[in-house]
Design a protein around this motif. Structure first.
Motif, PDB file in Angstrom:
ATOM      1  N   ASP A  76       0.833  -1.208   0.000  1.00 17.94           N
ATOM      2  CA  ASP A  76       0.000   0.000   0.000  1.00 17.94           C
ATOM      3  C   ASP A  76       0.865   1.255   0.000  1.00 17.94           C
ATOM      4  N   VAL A  77       1.874   1.283   0.847  1.00 21.75           N
ATOM      5  CA  VAL A  77       2.738   2.465   0.964  1.00 21.75           C
ATOM      6  C   VAL A  77       3.481   2.722  -0.337  1.00 21.75           C
ATOM      7  N   PHE A  78       4.038   1.665  -0.933  1.00 18.16           N
ATOM      8  CA  PHE A  78       4.835   1.828  -2.147  1.00 18.16           C
ATOM      9  C   PHE A  78       4.008   1.735  -3.424  1.00 18.16           C
ATOM     10  N   GLU A  79       2.721   1.416  -3.271  1.00 18.51           N
ATOM     11  CA  GLU A  79       1.794   1.312  -4.394  1.00 18.51           C
ATOM     12  C   GLU A  79       2.291   0.365  -5.476  1.00 18.51           C
ATOM     13  N   SER A  80       3.022  -0.671  -5.048  1.00 15.79           N
ATOM     14  CA  SER A  80       3.573  -1.633  -5.997  1.00 15.79           C
ATOM     15  C   SER A  80       4.045  -2.865  -5.227  1.00 15.79           C
ATOM     16  N   ARG A  81       3.639  -4.025  -5.682  1.00 10.96           N
ATOM     17  CA  ARG A  81       4.116  -5.266  -5.058  1.00 10.96           C
ATOM     18  C   ARG A  81       5.620  -5.409  -5.247  1.00 10.96           C
ATOM     19  N   GLN A  82       6.111  -5.087  -6.436  1.00 14.27           N
ATOM     20  CA  GLN A  82       7.539  -5.234  -6.723  1.00 14.27           C
ATOM     21  C   GLN A  82       8.380  -4.290  -5.861  1.00 14.27           C
ATOM     22  N   LYS A  83       7.967  -3.021  -5.769  1.00 18.00           N
ATOM     23  CA  LYS A  83       8.723  -2.056  -4.952  1.00 18.00           C
ATOM     24  C   LYS A  83       8.685  -2.457  -3.480  1.00 18.00           C
ATOM     25  N   ALA A  84       7.545  -2.918  -3.019  1.00 15.54           N
ATOM     26  CA  ALA A  84       7.428  -3.357  -1.625  1.00 15.54           C
ATOM     27  C   ALA A  84       8.342  -4.551  -1.367  1.00 15.54           C
ATOM     28  N   ALA A  85       8.365  -5.505  -2.293  1.00 16.53           N
ATOM     29  CA  ALA A  85       9.207  -6.689  -2.125  1.00 16.53           C
ATOM     30  C   ALA A  85      10.679  -6.303  -2.031  1.00 16.53           C
ATOM     31  N   ILE A  86      11.104  -5.378  -2.868  1.00 16.04           N
ATOM     32  CA  ILE A  86      12.493  -4.920  -2.823  1.00 16.04           C
ATOM     33  C   ILE A  86      12.770  -4.237  -1.490  1.00 16.04           C
ATOM     34  N   TRP A  87      11.895  -3.325  -1.071  1.00 12.84           N
ATOM     35  CA  TRP A  87      12.099  -2.592   0.170  1.00 12.84           C
ATOM     36  C   TRP A  87      12.143  -3.535   1.370  1.00 12.84           C
ATOM     37  N   LEU A  88      11.263  -4.517   1.411  1.00 13.25           N
ATOM     38  CA  LEU A  88      11.207  -5.435   2.544  1.00 13.25           C
ATOM     39  C   LEU A  88      12.469  -6.268   2.697  1.00 13.25           C
ATOM     40  N   ARG A  89      13.171  -6.496   1.610  1.00 11.14           N
ATOM     41  CA  ARG A  89      14.332  -7.390   1.634  1.00 11.14           C
ATOM     42  C   ARG A  89      15.674  -6.652   1.606  1.00 11.14           C
ATOM     43  N   ARG A  90      15.638  -5.346   1.472  1.00 12.10           N
ATOM     44  CA  ARG A  90      16.870  -4.553   1.394  1.00 12.10           C
ATOM     45  C   ARG A  90      17.215  -3.986   2.770  1.00 12.10           C
ATOM     46  N   SER A  91      18.480  -4.092   3.138  1.00 17.16           N
ATOM     47  CA  SER A  91      18.900  -3.515   4.413  1.00 17.16           C
ATOM     48  C   SER A  91      18.790  -1.994   4.347  1.00 17.16           C
ATOM     49  N   THR A  92      18.533  -1.389   5.512  1.00 25.07           N
ATOM     50  CA  THR A  92      18.356   0.055   5.565  1.00 25.07           C
ATOM     51  C   THR A  92      18.982   0.611   6.837  1.00 25.07           C
ATOM     52  N   THR A  93      19.559   1.778   6.717  1.00 23.65           N
ATOM     53  CA  THR A  93      20.158   2.409   7.892  1.00 23.65           C
ATOM     54  C   THR A  93      19.097   2.760   8.928  1.00 23.65           C
ATOM     55  N   ALA A  94      17.872   3.005   8.491  1.00 22.30           N
ATOM     56  CA  ALA A  94      16.790   3.324   9.428  1.00 22.30           C
ATOM     57  C   ALA A  94      16.503   2.168  10.381  1.00 22.30           C
ATOM     58  N   LEU A  95      16.917   0.969  10.002  1.00 24.76           N
ATOM     59  CA  LEU A  95      16.730  -0.217  10.845  1.00 24.76           C
ATOM     60  C   LEU A  95      18.086  -0.821  11.225  1.00 24.76           C
ATOM     61  N   GLU A  96      19.070   0.049  11.385  1.00 28.26           N
ATOM     62  CA  GLU A  96      20.427  -0.347  11.796  1.00 28.26           C
ATOM     63  C   GLU A  96      21.029  -1.401  10.874  1.00 28.26           C
ATOM     64  N   GLY A  97      20.818  -1.225   9.580  1.00 29.30           N
ATOM     65  CA  GLY A  97      21.432  -2.104   8.591  1.00 29.30           C
ATOM     66  C   GLY A  97      20.714  -3.418   8.348  1.00 29.30           C
ATOM     67  N   GLN A  98      19.587  -3.605   8.978  1.00 25.24           N
ATOM     68  CA  GLN A  98      18.809  -4.823   8.767  1.00 25.24           C
ATOM     69  C   GLN A  98      17.717  -4.562   7.742  1.00 25.24           C
ATOM     70  N   SER A  99      17.260  -5.626   7.112  1.00 25.94           N
ATOM     71  CA  SER A  99      16.113  -5.483   6.224  1.00 25.94           C
ATOM     72  C   SER A  99      14.850  -5.541   7.069  1.00 25.94           C
ATOM     73  N   PRO A 100      13.771  -4.929   6.605  1.00 29.70           N
ATOM     74  CA  PRO A 100      12.512  -5.009   7.362  1.00 29.70           C
ATOM     75  C   PRO A 100      12.087  -6.450   7.657  1.00 29.70           C
ATOM     76  N   LEU A 101      12.221  -7.346   6.679  1.00 29.91           N
ATOM     77  CA  LEU A 101      11.809  -8.736   6.923  1.00 29.91           C
ATOM     78  C   LEU A 101      12.595  -9.377   8.052  1.00 29.91           C
ATOM     79  N   GLN A 102      13.857  -9.016   8.207  1.00 31.54           N
ATOM     80  CA  GLN A 102      14.672  -9.604   9.270  1.00 31.54           C
ATOM     81  C   GLN A 102      14.122  -9.289  10.654  1.00 31.54           C
ATOM     82  N   LEU A 103      13.356  -8.232  10.778  1.00 30.66           N
ATOM     83  CA  LEU A 103      12.839  -7.820  12.083  1.00 30.66           C
ATOM     84  C   LEU A 103      11.474  -8.402  12.408  1.00 30.66           C
ATOM     85  N   LEU A 104      10.868  -9.086  11.460  1.00 24.69           N
ATOM     86  CA  LEU A 104       9.488  -9.547  11.661  1.00 24.69           C
ATOM     87  C   LEU A 104       9.377 -10.818  12.496  1.00 24.69           C
ATOM     88  N   ASP A 105      10.488 -11.295  13.021  1.00 21.38           N
ATOM     89  CA  ASP A 105      10.428 -12.481  13.873  1.00 21.38           C
ATOM     90  C   ASP A 105      10.018 -12.144  15.304  1.00 21.38           C
TER      91      ASP A 105
END
Length: 126
Positions: A76-105
């Protein structure tokens, strides 16, 4: 795949245990990989056992719905399944270098990802 259960209906479905077929559908639809399900919702050996039963446990159902909810929110935020999939799996400094999916445990990690998605949706974070 469209998991449209929300509110008290979702509580009932989770308490009853979601059908194992929902995991297969999510994998088939490309929402998640089998490895991601194994790491974030239901371990592979447990899933094999749950296939015989036909339903997930309450805890497994809750973790799986949490995973699907974050994926849907990102889409919904990225208005694209492909963009969301990339964002969820890419590490980000906002999450201390982790990908969003890594934090969902964990619930705490999920809250951090939800918070970041909210900030992105409101133009506060990129």
């Amino acid at each position: 795949m469209n998991i449209a259960i929300t509110g008290l209906e979702a509580v009932r479905e989770i308490r009853d245990g979601l059908p194992v077929e929902l995991i297969d559908e999510a994998i088939r639809d490309g929402l998640v990989t089998a490895v991601e399900v194994d790491q974030l919702a239901v371990p592979r050996k447990t899933l094999a056992h749950r296939r015989q039963i036909g339903r997930l446990s309450v805890e497994q159902s809750d973790r799986f719905i949490r995973l699907l909810r974050i994926i849907a929110t990102a889409e919904d935020v990225f208005e694209s399944r492909q963009k969301a999939a990339i964002w969820l799996r890419r590490s980000t400094t906002a999450l201390e270098g982790q990908s969003p999916l890594q934090l969902l445990d964990t619930d705490a990690g999920t809250r951090e990802v939800e918070s970041l998605l909210t900030r992105i949706a409101h133009g506060v974070a990129a």
